[in-house]
Design a protein around this motif. Structure first.
Motif, PDB file in Angstrom:
ATOM      1  N   PHE A 104      30.608  36.848  32.375  1.00  9.19           N
ATOM      2  CA  PHE A 104      30.447  37.638  33.238  1.00  9.19           C
ATOM      3  C   PHE A 104      32.094  37.329  34.313  1.00  9.19           C
ATOM      4  O   PHE A 104      32.737  37.827  34.381  1.00  9.19           O
ATOM      5  N   LEU A 105      32.172  36.065  33.793  1.00  8.82           N
ATOM      6  CA  LEU A 105      33.608  36.309  33.807  1.00  8.82           C
ATOM      7  C   LEU A 105      34.610  36.276  33.456  1.00  8.82           C
ATOM      8  O   LEU A 105      35.768  36.355  33.451  1.00  8.82           O
ATOM      9  N   ALA A 106      34.372  36.684  31.665  1.00  5.78           N
ATOM     10  CA  ALA A 106      35.179  37.543  30.890  1.00  5.78           C
ATOM     11  C   ALA A 106      35.321  38.610  31.119  1.00  5.78           C
ATOM     12  O   ALA A 106      36.591  39.467  30.970  1.00  5.78           O
ATOM     13  N   VAL A 107      34.971  39.512  32.092  1.00  4.90           N
ATOM     14  CA  VAL A 107      35.147  40.853  32.620  1.00  4.90           C
ATOM     15  C   VAL A 107      36.220  41.084  33.562  1.00  4.90           C
ATOM     16  O   VAL A 107      35.943  40.205  34.493  1.00  4.90           O
ATOM     17  N   ASP A 108      37.103  42.017  33.274  1.00  8.46           N
ATOM     18  CA  ASP A 108      38.116  42.055  34.120  1.00  8.46           C
ATOM     19  C   ASP A 108      37.613  42.904  35.242  1.00  8.46           C
ATOM     20  O   ASP A 108      37.050  43.050  35.759  1.00  8.46           O
ATOM     21  N   PRO A 109      38.531  41.607  36.511  1.00  9.39           N
ATOM     22  CA  PRO A 109      37.745  41.728  38.150  1.00  9.39           C
ATOM     23  C   PRO A 109      38.352  42.871  38.257  1.00  9.39           C
ATOM     24  O   PRO A 109      38.336  43.598  39.154  1.00  9.39           O
TER      25      PRO A 109
END
Length: 318
Positions: free
Chosen positions: A183-188
């Motif tokens: 989930f942290l790898a998804v661009d915010p």
């Protein structure tokens, strides 16, 4: 009266056909040398497996599909499935707690992950197996008050339950970090853009964040599940009839140590290969659109090469 002169026609240009350019393929002599060396080593390995009578391949074939081995094999699969289910569910909850803004939830998740990743799996299994020494009874009631119902710990947590708890809780610590990293790898910025377009938060999660996070989560999760399958052999310390323990029991009775170890190795190879193929299909499903070229399985590549060579031979024969 002057004579009119006709304009002279220019001679037609002569078209010269350039000579055909011969294209020479690039030469790779060291590639052929490496291929020859690997082929010789592979032939030596096969000869060592076939020619050495100590392997006792007829004994391997006799025990490979015996009822005792197949029952232990199914029990190993059950432990893997239960441990994976507990680990994925609890690991996802721990990952959400770790990403929460609440410092208490973040602290509890961080402590759990640190402890269960630091303690070896065999110690965790023995702890759950001997939990009755620490707590004789487990009950339900008011916190720090009287209990309404209780049961003996030895009756509630048997060897199989202890094995499932140990495997699942140990694996949850690793799954939590895998899910969190996905989930942290998804661009915010994508979530912000979706919110600006008025997309509900539930749809943002299921249709935008989760599919992209699964591209990161699935490969590592597949490797962890394969590791968990092989890690079930640790429960032999609890005398549970999984594959490795049952193989030990059989070769202790028959004296055929090497053939029985080969039987266990063959079945572990079969199970891990099946999980690898399943992981490849899942990765290919969630990796659509992320890359133009995707790696194929070696068997698929081999079949494709054979078909291409056959098609070229048929075309040349015509």
């Amino acid at each position: 009266m002057s004579e009119t002169t006709r304009p002279t026609r220019a001679p037609a240009p002569v078209l010269t056909v350039p000579p055909a350019v011969r294209v020479l393929p690039a030469r790779h002599p060291w590639r052929w040398v490496a291929t020859a060396v690997v082929a010789v080593l592979a032939a030596m390995a096969v000869h060592a497996l076939v020619a050495n009578p100590v392997w006792e391949w007829p004994t391997v074939g006799r025990f490979l599909f015996s009822a005792t081995i197949l029952r232990s094999l199914w029990f190993t699969v059950e432990l893997t499935l239960v441990g994976t289910a507990i680990g994925l569910v609890l690991g996802t909850v721990l990952a959400l707690m770790r990403m929460s803004d609440n410092p208490l939830l973040t602290g509890v998740s961080f402590t759990y992950i640190s402890v269960f990743r630091s303690v070896p799996l065999i110690l965790q299994l023995l702890f759950w197996y001997n939990l009755a020494i620490l707590y004789e009874r487990i009950g339900v009631g008011i916190p720090f008050g009287p209990q309404f119902w209780s049961i003996g710990t030895q009756d509630l947590i048997g060897p199989v339950t202890a094995a499932c708890l140990g495997l699942g809780l140990h694996q949850a610590a690793y799954f939590a970090e895998i899910v969190r990293s996905g989930f942290l790898a998804v661009d915010p910025g994508q979530r912000e853009a979706a919110a600006a377009l008025g997309i509900p938060q539930g749809r943002q999660f299921w249709r935008i964040q989760l599919p992209q996070a699964l591209r990161i989560i699935v490969p590592t999760t597949g490797n962890e599940i394969i590791g968990l399958l092989k890690g079930t052999s640790v429960v032999y310390v609890m005398a549970l009839p999984e594959l490795f323990y049952q193989v030990q029991v059989v070769y202790s009775r028959t004296g055929r140590v090497i053939p029985l170890l080969v039987v266990a190795a063959v079945w572990y190879f079969v199970l891990t290969s099946a999980l690898s193929v399943l992981q490849w299909f899942v990765e290919r499903h969630y990796g659509r659109g992320s890359s133009r070229s995707q790696d194929d399985l070696p068997l698929v590549v081999l079949v494709r090469l054979v078909r291409g060579a056959r098609a070229r031979r048929l075309e040349a024969s015509r």
